[in-house]
Write an enzyme that holds these catalytic residues in place. Sequence first.
Site, short mmCIF file in Angstrom:
data_model
loop_
_atom_site.label_atom_id
_atom_site.label_comp_id
_atom_site.label_asym_id
_atom_site.label_seq_id
_atom_site.Cartn_x
_atom_site.Cartn_y
_atom_site.Cartn_z
CB SER A 69 25.17 49.24 35.99
OG SER A 69 24.03 49.10 36.78
CD GLN A 70 32.11 46.55 35.11
OE1 GLN A 70 31.63 45.89 36.01
NE2 GLN A 70 33.15 46.17 34.40
#
Length: 222
Positions: A69-70
Amino acid sequence: MATNESDGGKEKDVQLARLVLALRSQGVTDAGVLAAIEWAPRELFTPDLFKERAFEDSALPIACGQTISQPFIVGLMTQALQVEPRSRVLEIGTGSGYQTTILSRLSRLVYTVERYRTLMGEAEARFKQLGLTNIITKFGDGGLGWPEQAPFDRILVTAAAPEEPKALLSQLKPSGILVAPVGKRPVQKLIRYLGDGNGVFRSEVMTDVRFVPLLPGVAKEP
Ligand code: SAH
């Protein structure tokens, strides 16, 4: 004269400082969450091909067609979860183990479930390398939660549930918090469920997100 290694270290420090500033300016202001992000060596969770982008604020591909994930989303979700030092946390979707690592720095115990055996094995090796001893892993279908270990203080889902994750909510303490992306591809709503202490959960829509789907069963791998 500085060695290449110390140059690399300095460059990494600069990138990390920039990342933390960017997160802060987007509303991730919890000091504990930011400290955990500063501590976690994201390059360890990133495939070789993308290592130089490890400290960019973007999601990156990992094995098995999944994503790490970011960092902003990791920060936002972790902050929304309001993890406490005594919390027992359930995470669904171990993936690279990056989010798990952040949770393990902030809570007492993290239970994490992944449906790809390969990803689970790689994440376990990283936890060992980092000396994280408060993570308990399971290869299986996290959509079913982990009934034997319920109830949990906090639950974090890092794959998109098609609808309200009822099975998981039933494994949350009455005053617990669950954060999950909910909806179909390509864009989902990030939702926070807050328990009122009597088992009634109020939901808050936080923002739009893009996650890989929460799929049933375990993945078949060659
Ligand atoms: N938190 C991760 C993000 C991983 S992407 C990280 O920081 O790297 C989401 C992960 O959820 C994928 O690895 C995917 O295989 C996993 N997943 C999807 N459905 C699942 C399920 N039913 N049970 C367990 N894991 C699941």
